[in-house]
Each structure stands twice: as structure tokens, then as C-alpha cells.
Design a protein around this motif. Structure first.
Motif, PDB file in Angstrom:
ATOM      1  N   MET A  15     -20.274 -12.193 -59.678  1.00 25.47           N
ATOM      2  CA  MET A  15     -20.822 -10.855 -59.677  1.00 25.47           C
ATOM      3  C   MET A  15     -21.686 -10.703 -60.937  1.00 25.47           C
ATOM      4  O   MET A  15     -21.311 -11.175 -62.005  1.00 25.47           O
ATOM      5  CB  MET A  15     -19.685  -9.835 -59.686  1.00 25.47           C
ATOM      6  CG  MET A  15     -20.143  -8.411 -59.748  1.00 25.47           C
ATOM      7  SD  MET A  15     -18.815  -7.188 -59.874  1.00 25.47           S
ATOM      8  CE  MET A  15     -17.887  -7.487 -58.414  1.00 25.47           C
ATOM      9  N   ARG A  16     -22.797 -10.017 -60.802  1.00 29.64           N
ATOM     10  CA  ARG A  16     -23.686  -9.774 -61.936  1.00 29.64           C
ATOM     11  C   ARG A  16     -22.998  -8.901 -62.987  1.00 29.64           C
ATOM     12  O   ARG A  16     -22.163  -8.059 -62.645  1.00 29.64           O
ATOM     13  CB  ARG A  16     -24.954  -9.071 -61.463  1.00 29.64           C
ATOM     14  CG  ARG A  16     -25.890  -9.929 -60.679  1.00 29.64           C
ATOM     15  CD  ARG A  16     -27.044  -9.106 -60.142  1.00 29.64           C
ATOM     16  NE  ARG A  16     -27.718  -8.341 -61.179  1.00 29.64           N
ATOM     17  CZ  ARG A  16     -28.905  -8.650 -61.706  1.00 29.64           C
ATOM     18  NH1 ARG A  16     -29.547  -9.700 -61.270  1.00 29.64           N
ATOM     19  NH2 ARG A  16     -29.440  -7.898 -62.637  1.00 29.64           N
ATOM     20  N   LEU A  17     -23.348  -9.114 -64.236  1.00 27.65           N
ATOM     21  CA  LEU A  17     -22.741  -8.377 -65.339  1.00 27.65           C
ATOM     22  C   LEU A  17     -22.980  -6.877 -65.219  1.00 27.65           C
ATOM     23  O   LEU A  17     -22.048  -6.086 -65.367  1.00 27.65           O
ATOM     24  CB  LEU A  17     -23.274  -8.898 -66.677  1.00 27.65           C
ATOM     25  CG  LEU A  17     -22.785  -8.198 -67.930  1.00 27.65           C
ATOM     26  CD1 LEU A  17     -21.266  -8.284 -68.042  1.00 27.65           C
ATOM     27  CD2 LEU A  17     -23.438  -8.805 -69.158  1.00 27.65           C
ATOM     28  N   ASP A  18     -24.203  -6.464 -64.936  1.00 24.40           N
ATOM     29  CA  ASP A  18     -24.488  -5.035 -64.846  1.00 24.40           C
ATOM     30  C   ASP A  18     -23.710  -4.376 -63.710  1.00 24.40           C
ATOM     31  O   ASP A  18     -23.191  -3.277 -63.846  1.00 24.40           O
ATOM     32  CB  ASP A  18     -25.987  -4.758 -64.735  1.00 24.40           C
ATOM     33  CG  ASP A  18     -26.651  -5.421 -63.547  1.00 24.40           C
ATOM     34  OD1 ASP A  18     -26.053  -6.324 -62.940  1.00 24.40           O
ATOM     35  OD2 ASP A  18     -27.796  -5.047 -63.221  1.00 24.40           O
ATOM     36  N   LYS A  19     -23.567  -5.076 -62.599  1.00 28.68           N
ATOM     37  CA  LYS A  19     -22.797  -4.536 -61.479  1.00 28.68           C
ATOM     38  C   LYS A  19     -21.308  -4.467 -61.827  1.00 28.68           C
ATOM     39  O   LYS A  19     -20.635  -3.489 -61.495  1.00 28.68           O
ATOM     40  CB  LYS A  19     -23.010  -5.385 -60.229  1.00 28.68           C
ATOM     41  CG  LYS A  19     -22.310  -4.820 -59.023  1.00 28.68           C
ATOM     42  CD  LYS A  19     -22.635  -5.554 -57.764  1.00 28.68           C
ATOM     43  CE  LYS A  19     -21.922  -4.921 -56.582  1.00 28.68           C
ATOM     44  NZ  LYS A  19     -22.221  -5.593 -55.333  1.00 28.68           N
ATOM     45  N   TYR A  20     -20.795  -5.482 -62.520  1.00 25.53           N
ATOM     46  CA  TYR A  20     -19.384  -5.484 -62.920  1.00 25.53           C
ATOM     47  C   TYR A  20     -19.075  -4.297 -63.830  1.00 25.53           C
ATOM     48  O   TYR A  20     -18.061  -3.617 -63.656  1.00 25.53           O
ATOM     49  CB  TYR A  20     -19.016  -6.785 -63.624  1.00 25.53           C
ATOM     50  CG  TYR A  20     -17.600  -6.783 -64.123  1.00 25.53           C
ATOM     51  CD1 TYR A  20     -16.540  -7.012 -63.250  1.00 25.53           C
ATOM     52  CD2 TYR A  20     -17.305  -6.504 -65.452  1.00 25.53           C
ATOM     53  CE1 TYR A  20     -15.232  -6.968 -63.700  1.00 25.53           C
ATOM     54  CE2 TYR A  20     -16.016  -6.458 -65.906  1.00 25.53           C
ATOM     55  CZ  TYR A  20     -14.976  -6.701 -65.021  1.00 25.53           C
ATOM     56  OH  TYR A  20     -13.677  -6.646 -65.461  1.00 25.53           O
ATOM     57  N   LEU A  21     -19.951  -4.030 -64.798  1.00 26.59           N
ATOM     58  CA  LEU A  21     -19.725  -2.919 -65.716  1.00 26.59           C
ATOM     59  C   LEU A  21     -19.721  -1.581 -64.985  1.00 26.59           C
ATOM     60  O   LEU A  21     -18.956  -0.681 -65.319  1.00 26.59           O
ATOM     61  CB  LEU A  21     -20.795  -2.925 -66.815  1.00 26.59           C
ATOM     62  CG  LEU A  21     -20.746  -4.109 -67.771  1.00 26.59           C
ATOM     63  CD1 LEU A  21     -21.951  -4.091 -68.689  1.00 26.59           C
ATOM     64  CD2 LEU A  21     -19.454  -4.128 -68.563  1.00 26.59           C
ATOM     65  N   LYS A  22     -20.540  -1.458 -63.964  1.00 30.38           N
ATOM     66  CA  LYS A  22     -20.593  -0.220 -63.180  1.00 30.38           C
ATOM     67  C   LYS A  22     -19.387  -0.097 -62.250  1.00 30.38           C
ATOM     68  O   LYS A  22     -18.727   0.942 -62.207  1.00 30.38           O
ATOM     69  CB  LYS A  22     -21.890  -0.164 -62.369  1.00 30.38           C
ATOM     70  CG  LYS A  22     -22.122   1.193 -61.740  1.00 30.38           C
ATOM     71  CD  LYS A  22     -22.069   1.073 -60.257  1.00 30.38           C
ATOM     72  CE  LYS A  22     -22.417   2.375 -59.593  1.00 30.38           C
ATOM     73  NZ  LYS A  22     -21.316   2.909 -58.833  1.00 30.38           N
ATOM     74  N   VAL A  23     -19.050  -1.159 -61.512  1.00 26.95           N
ATOM     75  CA  VAL A  23     -17.933  -1.119 -60.563  1.00 26.95           C
ATOM     76  C   VAL A  23     -16.607  -0.883 -61.298  1.00 26.95           C
ATOM     77  O   VAL A  23     -15.750  -0.150 -60.816  1.00 26.95           O
ATOM     78  CB  VAL A  23     -17.875  -2.428 -59.733  1.00 26.95           C
ATOM     79  CG1 VAL A  23     -16.588  -2.539 -58.947  1.00 26.95           C
ATOM     80  CG2 VAL A  23     -19.061  -2.487 -58.791  1.00 26.95           C
ATOM     81  N   SER A  24     -16.463  -1.485 -62.481  1.00 23.81           N
ATOM     82  CA  SER A  24     -15.235  -1.315 -63.264  1.00 23.81           C
ATOM     83  C   SER A  24     -15.201   0.007 -64.008  1.00 23.81           C
ATOM     84  O   SER A  24     -14.236   0.309 -64.702  1.00 23.81           O
ATOM     85  CB  SER A  24     -15.107  -2.450 -64.276  1.00 23.81           C
ATOM     86  OG  SER A  24     -15.024  -3.674 -63.616  1.00 23.81           O
ATOM     87  N   ARG A  25     -16.282   0.771 -63.907  1.00 19.70           N
ATOM     88  CA  ARG A  25     -16.416   2.091 -64.526  1.00 19.70           C
ATOM     89  C   ARG A  25     -16.318   2.029 -66.043  1.00 19.70           C
ATOM     90  O   ARG A  25     -15.827   2.947 -66.689  1.00 19.70           O
ATOM     91  CB  ARG A  25     -15.406   3.068 -63.942  1.00 19.70           C
ATOM     92  CG  ARG A  25     -15.685   3.289 -62.467  1.00 19.70           C
ATOM     93  CD  ARG A  25     -14.604   4.129 -61.828  1.00 19.70           C
ATOM     94  NE  ARG A  25     -14.781   4.104 -60.380  1.00 19.70           N
ATOM     95  CZ  ARG A  25     -15.118   5.152 -59.668  1.00 19.70           C
ATOM     96  NH1 ARG A  25     -15.301   6.300 -60.234  1.00 19.70           N
ATOM     97  NH2 ARG A  25     -15.248   5.054 -58.367  1.00 19.70           N
ATOM     98  N   ILE A  26     -16.804   0.940 -66.608  1.00 19.55           N
ATOM     99  CA  ILE A  26     -16.905   0.817 -68.057  1.00 19.55           C
ATOM    100  C   ILE A  26     -18.159   1.553 -68.517  1.00 19.55           C
ATOM    101  O   ILE A  26     -18.150   2.251 -69.516  1.00 19.55           O
ATOM    102  CB  ILE A  26     -16.939  -0.664 -68.465  1.00 19.55           C
ATOM    103  CG1 ILE A  26     -15.630  -1.332 -68.034  1.00 19.55           C
ATOM    104  CG2 ILE A  26     -17.179  -0.824 -69.950  1.00 19.55           C
ATOM    105  CD1 ILE A  26     -15.655  -2.829 -68.055  1.00 19.55           C
ATOM    106  N   ILE A  27     -19.248   1.375 -67.759  1.00 23.90           N
ATOM    107  CA  ILE A  27     -20.493   2.100 -67.974  1.00 23.90           C
ATOM    108  C   ILE A  27     -20.781   2.870 -66.698  1.00 23.90           C
ATOM    109  O   ILE A  27     -20.626   2.336 -65.600  1.00 23.90           O
ATOM    110  CB  ILE A  27     -21.649   1.141 -68.340  1.00 23.90           C
ATOM    111  CG1 ILE A  27     -21.346   0.461 -69.680  1.00 23.90           C
ATOM    112  CG2 ILE A  27     -22.961   1.892 -68.408  1.00 23.90           C
ATOM    113  CD1 ILE A  27     -22.386  -0.510 -70.140  1.00 23.90           C
TER     114      ILE A  27
END
Length: 79
Positions: A1-13
């Protein structure tokens, strides 16, 4: 999974565009190296995010394409 998508899906950003901009500004470090938004996240990666006043350091535990807000914190462990 792409880093930007991971940060969004995990609700970090909150938004993927903000995650993408943070990566472009080299505010996101994965395993000690500045990472681009297209970096492929793997389980066990250590991510450091320097947004705001306090940097956040976390370890990837799971990679899920879709999560709800109750289970979003199961994707990572704060160090």
C-alpha cells in the motif's frame, strides 16, 4: 500500500493530499530515510511524522485497504 494512502486509511493524517504534501516536504521518514508518497509500506516499518509541535513515531502492524474509525488504531503501534 502507498505511504500516503496508509496514513489516510489509518487516520494518522486526515486527508491523502495533506499526507502527500508532507511526504514531498520530507516531513515523513520511514526506517530512518525520507520517504516519498509512493513508498510501499510493509508490516514492521517504523514511520516518523514531523507535523506540528510534537513528532510522532509509530510501527506498522497491519495493512488494511478499508477501516472504520474504531479499528483504525489497530493498524499501527505508537512508539
Amino acid at each position: 500500500m502507498r505511504l500516503d494512502k496508509y496514513l489516510k486509511v489509518s487516520r494518522i493524517i486526515k486527508r491523502r493530499t495533506i499526507a502527500n504534501e508532507a511526504c514531498d516536504a520530507e516531513r515523513v521518514v520511514v526506517n530512518g530515510k525520507a520517504a516519498r508518497a509512493s513508498y510501499e509500506v510493509k508490516i514492521g516499518d517504523v514511520i516518523e511524522i514531523n507535523l506540528g509541535t510534537k513528532p510522532v513515531k509509530l510501527r506498522v502492524k497491519e495493512l488494511k485497504e478499508v477501516t472504520n474509525k474504531d479499528n483504525a488504531s489497530d493498524n499501527f503501534e505508537i512508539l
